[in-house]
Design a protein around this motif. Structure first.
Motif, mmCIF file in Angstrom:
data_model
loop_
_atom_site.group_PDB
_atom_site.id
_atom_site.type_symbol
_atom_site.label_atom_id
_atom_site.label_comp_id
_atom_site.label_asym_id
_atom_site.label_seq_id
_atom_site.Cartn_x
_atom_site.Cartn_y
_atom_site.Cartn_z
ATOM 1 N N SER B 104 0.841 -1.202 0.000
ATOM 2 C CA SER B 104 0.000 0.000 0.000
ATOM 3 C C SER B 104 0.877 1.253 0.000
ATOM 4 C CB SER B 104 -0.910 0.026 1.238
ATOM 5 O OG SER B 104 -1.639 -1.173 1.337
ATOM 6 N N VAL B 105 1.914 1.236 0.839
ATOM 7 C CA VAL B 105 2.831 2.392 0.923
ATOM 8 C C VAL B 105 3.501 2.608 -0.437
ATOM 9 C CG1 VAL B 105 4.953 3.244 2.012
ATOM 10 C CG2 VAL B 105 3.212 2.110 3.406
ATOM 11 N N LEU B 106 3.952 1.504 -1.063
ATOM 12 C CA LEU B 106 4.610 1.602 -2.372
ATOM 13 C C LEU B 106 3.636 2.117 -3.436
ATOM 14 C CD1 LEU B 106 6.707 -1.694 -2.222
ATOM 15 C CD2 LEU B 106 7.658 0.614 -2.514
ATOM 16 N N ALA B 107 2.385 1.659 -3.365
ATOM 17 C CA ALA B 107 1.382 2.099 -4.352
ATOM 18 C C ALA B 107 1.120 3.598 -4.213
ATOM 19 C CB ALA B 107 0.083 1.311 -4.161
ATOM 20 N N VAL B 108 1.047 4.078 -2.982
ATOM 21 C CA VAL B 108 0.825 5.507 -2.731
ATOM 22 C C VAL B 108 2.003 6.318 -3.282
ATOM 23 C CG1 VAL B 108 0.678 7.238 -0.897
ATOM 24 C CG2 VAL B 108 -0.723 5.178 -0.763
ATOM 25 N N HIS B 109 3.218 5.835 -2.998
ATOM 26 C CA HIS B 109 4.431 6.491 -3.507
ATOM 27 C C HIS B 109 4.422 6.495 -5.051
ATOM 28 C CE1 HIS B 109 8.670 7.445 -4.116
ATOM 29 N NE2 HIS B 109 8.817 6.317 -4.793
ATOM 30 N N GLY B 110 3.998 5.373 -5.637
ATOM 31 C CA GLY B 110 3.941 5.240 -7.094
ATOM 32 C C GLY B 110 2.994 6.237 -7.748
ATOM 33 N N ARG B 111 2.031 6.724 -6.973
ATOM 34 C CA ARG B 111 1.070 7.710 -7.514
ATOM 35 C C ARG B 111 1.601 9.132 -7.379
ATOM 36 N NH1 ARG B 111 -3.349 5.478 -4.401
ATOM 37 N NH2 ARG B 111 -3.239 7.412 -3.234
ATOM 38 N N GLY B 112 2.832 9.268 -6.861
ATOM 39 C CA GLY B 112 3.433 10.602 -6.755
ATOM 40 C C GLY B 112 3.168 11.300 -5.431
ATOM 41 N N VAL B 113 2.547 10.602 -4.484
ATOM 42 C CA VAL B 113 2.307 11.183 -3.160
ATOM 43 C C VAL B 113 3.635 11.211 -2.388
ATOM 44 C CG1 VAL B 113 1.105 10.816 -0.954
ATOM 45 C CG2 VAL B 113 -0.081 10.362 -3.114
ATOM 46 N N ARG B 114 3.869 12.260 -1.595
ATOM 47 C CA ARG B 114 5.115 12.312 -0.810
ATOM 48 C C ARG B 114 5.040 11.339 0.366
ATOM 49 N NH1 ARG B 114 8.104 16.664 3.166
ATOM 50 N NH2 ARG B 114 10.145 15.736 2.887
ATOM 51 N N VAL B 115 5.878 10.311 0.316
ATOM 52 C CA VAL B 115 5.898 9.298 1.378
ATOM 53 C C VAL B 115 7.212 9.417 2.146
ATOM 54 C CG1 VAL B 115 5.864 6.826 1.891
ATOM 55 C CG2 VAL B 115 4.420 7.723 0.054
ATOM 56 N N ARG B 116 7.132 9.459 3.474
ATOM 57 C CA ARG B 116 8.330 9.447 4.324
ATOM 58 C C ARG B 116 8.156 8.330 5.347
ATOM 59 N NH1 ARG B 116 8.886 15.435 6.638
ATOM 60 N NH2 ARG B 116 6.659 15.130 6.980
ATOM 61 N N VAL B 117 9.235 7.622 5.630
ATOM 62 C CA VAL B 117 9.161 6.499 6.577
ATOM 63 C C VAL B 117 10.233 6.662 7.657
ATOM 64 C CG1 VAL B 117 9.361 3.989 6.858
ATOM 65 C CG2 VAL B 117 8.230 4.922 4.828
ATOM 66 N N ILE B 118 9.815 6.531 8.915
ATOM 67 C CA ILE B 118 10.755 6.470 10.041
ATOM 68 C C ILE B 118 10.603 5.084 10.655
ATOM 69 C CG2 ILE B 118 11.263 7.339 12.367
ATOM 70 C CD1 ILE B 118 10.238 10.074 11.481
ATOM 71 N N THR B 119 11.730 4.450 10.955
ATOM 72 C CA THR B 119 11.629 3.109 11.528
ATOM 73 C C THR B 119 12.763 2.862 12.526
ATOM 74 O OG1 THR B 119 11.187 0.788 10.966
ATOM 75 C CG2 THR B 119 12.926 1.895 9.719
ATOM 76 N N ASP B 120 12.818 1.631 13.042
ATOM 77 C CA ASP B 120 13.823 1.287 14.050
ATOM 78 C C ASP B 120 15.034 0.633 13.391
ATOM 79 O OD1 ASP B 120 14.483 0.867 16.998
ATOM 80 O OD2 ASP B 120 14.757 -1.122 16.138
#
Lengths: 215, 215
Positions: B104-120
């Motif tokens: 889902s995150v990749l699909a959103v990014h693929g549509r040109g939406v700005r995606v940022r991820v913070i993780t451990d």
């Protein structure tokens, strides 16, 4: 004739105005009532500064001379909230090893409040777990019995206030990790978590435990 | 004389009534507006039944013939929510290995939406982590660099909707564990989580990383 029409129109307007006013006041009161109930949840972020909450746990107002800071923090807020329980405290947490939070739970139990604890079977056996102390004090503790985790981290106070979030009730969770806790008073949300608690409380009834292979 | 007094009284009543009505309507509109914004958070409990959400991830409406159920579930609800992002998707999660949620995150990014991820940092290196796939796709991922955990499990969609709770974004979290997720639209609460995200995003700026001992 014209005067009579104007007079009738004024009377009609007055009645309509007054009835609409009553309606407006009704919605205003309803608005204020529900608005209060639905005020936004309170948020706490962790790690909390390392503070001492011992004075909060004393049965009578007291103070502590230790070298730690005694100012307000996310931990003192959480401690106060747990200690505010008057009728019931339902705790449903993956792990509980925090001395501060478990002392709060024990203090509430010591005041005669009904305390119930649900936790995870794998993590309750780890060093530092306070489950043993709870059981020795007479608090009923139930747990899952499968390989998956009972991973909730919530508590319901007096059936009215929900504490939930990512925070494990451990020293690392409170003083080390990046964590959040949300405090919610919305009756709809609290009700859903109470139902989840009761569901798990029944599912984890010791009479259902089957650790030994069935003969 | 009496008629004039009655007439004046009626006029006064009409004006007072109308002004109160306008005030009442103002509060009613405000009530409805804030009531909508402050409607209670939505709650999802896990484990979710094992369902297939592939049709939701297709760019055009489609269906899937696999043997899994395709009905609505807590997972499909979460997937739909992530896919609803139009402007931004800020993900701040301890671990991300769920194929469904990372797709889902990749699909959103693929549509040109700005995606940022913070993780451990510890968990992003484990087998199954989708952080590598995110980076290969061009999504910026930042992480902590200490022994404590970046243990949040939240996401903010379009700066308007907060998803938070106990759920790790993994198959075990979704299909195995007892978990909860709360979906909150209250601007006050969402704002606090956006601020926490920005705080961590800056703190974990790669220019601040210091894995190697300073010379």
């Amino acid at each position: 004739m014209i005067l009579t029409v104007i007079s009738a129109w004024r009377s009609l307007l007055a009645v309509a105005g007054l009835s609409l006013t009553v309606e407006g006041l009704y919605y205003l009161i309803r608005y204020l009532k529900r608005f209060r109930e639905r005020r936004p949840p309170q948020v706490l972020f962790f790690p909390a500064p390392v503070t001492c909450v011992r004075p909060l746990l004393l049965s009578s107002p007291g103070h502590c001379n230790c070298s730690r800071s005694h100012r307000e923090s996310a931990l003192s807020c959480l401690t106060r909230l747990l200690l505010s329980a008057r009728r019931s405290l339902d705790v449903c947490v993956f792990t509980i090893s925090s001395v501060e939070l478990s002392s709060s739970v024990l203090a509430v139990h010591g005041r005669g409040v009904r305390v119930r604890v649900i936790t995870d079977s794998d993590y309750m056996a780890l060093a530092g777990s306070q489950v043993g102390a709870f059981r020795r004090a007479g608090i009923e503790v139930r747990h899952d019995q499968d390989a998956n985790y009972m991973h909730h981290k919530f508590a319901v106070i007096d059936g009215l206030i929900l504490i939930t979030g990512s925070l494990n009730w451990s020293a690392q969770g409170i003083f080390g990790n990046k964590e959040n806790v949300i405090i919610i008073k919305s009756t709809d949300v609290v009700k859903e978590f109470i139902e989840e608690f009761e569901r798990l409380w029944n599912e984890y009834d010791p009479s259902n435990y089957s650790f030994s292979p069935k003969s």
